[in-house]
Structure formats: structure tokens, C-alpha cells
Design a protein around this motif. Structure first.
Motif: not given
Length: 126
Positions: A41, A54-56, A58, A66, A68-70, A85, A112
Motif C-alpha cells: 500500500q 493504492f493497495k494490492e 498480491v 491481484k 484484491s486491489y484499489s 477496484d 498496474d
């Protein structure tokens, strides 16, 4: 790909845009769960004081997955400009990966970090 390599790649991408003057400051952290899995993050401050958070989560064991991601981009007054997301929605969407733009939600590919940075520079800062 190892988590350390993925982390180094993200930092080098961010640093490139810091060097070019688009990103004024950033913070970044990694919470490793194994050599291949981790929670990444951070936030980037762009020109005009807009920000990307951002957060991933992975899993890099077989490919870049990924879980989860945002990628949440907002203006200097904290108003949402866009967010990518894969969070669940109620009522359910017909797709998992999506993009919020103001009051709309559309299907999207999983971006990405560099794609998101380039979108911000091209569509909002240039």
C-alpha cells in the motif's frame, strides 16, 4: 516473481515520475506474508495536490495475481476522481474488476501502478 522484486519494480516506477516532477512525494509499505504473497500500500502526491492511494494484496507464485486491489485518485479537496477496484458491491455487479468515475461504475481491466500514473498525468495533469 518474488515479492521483493515486485516491490522494487513499483518503487522504480514511482521514482521515475518523481524524477520527472509529476509526483511530489510518496509513501510505500509492504506487509509480506511469504516470499510470494503480500499486502502493498501507499500514496502518491501529484502536482496540484491531487493524491493516489493504492493497495494490492498480491500472490506472485505463478504469475502476478491481484487478489484484491484499489487505486483511488482524488483531488486536493478529497473528492473522488476515479477508483479502480475489485470490491464486491450490493447489488452485485455483472463484473468483478471495475472503475468508479463520479457516480458511474464501469467494467475495467486490472491496471498496474504505471498505467494508473500515466492516466493521471495524461487525463488530469497535462
Amino acid at each position: 516473481m518474488l515479492l521483493n522484486n515486485y516491490q522494487s519494480n513499483i518503487i522504480s516506477i514511482i521514482q521515475k515520475y518523481v524524477n520527472d516532477g509529476w509526483i511530489l512525494s510518496f509513501n510505500f509499505s509492504v506487509d509480506p506474508r511469504s516470499d510470494y504473497v503480500g499486502f502493498i500500500q501507499g500514496s502518491l502526491e501529484f502536482l496540484q495536490s491531487s493524491r493516489l492511494f493504492f493497495k494490492e494484496y498480491v500472490d506472485l507464485q505463478e504469475s502476478i495475481e491481484k487478489l484484491s486491489y484499489s487505486f483511488h485518485y482524488q483531488d486536493s479537496d478529497n473528492n473522488l476522481i476515479f477508483r479502480y477496484d475489485n470490491a464486491n458491491h450490493q447489488p452485485r455487479l455483472d463484473y468483478i474488476d471495475h472503475k468508479h468515475i463520479k457516480d458511474k461504475i464501469i467494467s475495467s481491466e486490472i491496471p498496474d501502478i504505471e498505467q494508473v500514473i500515466l492516466e493521471i498525468i495524461t487525463d488530469y495533469l497535462s
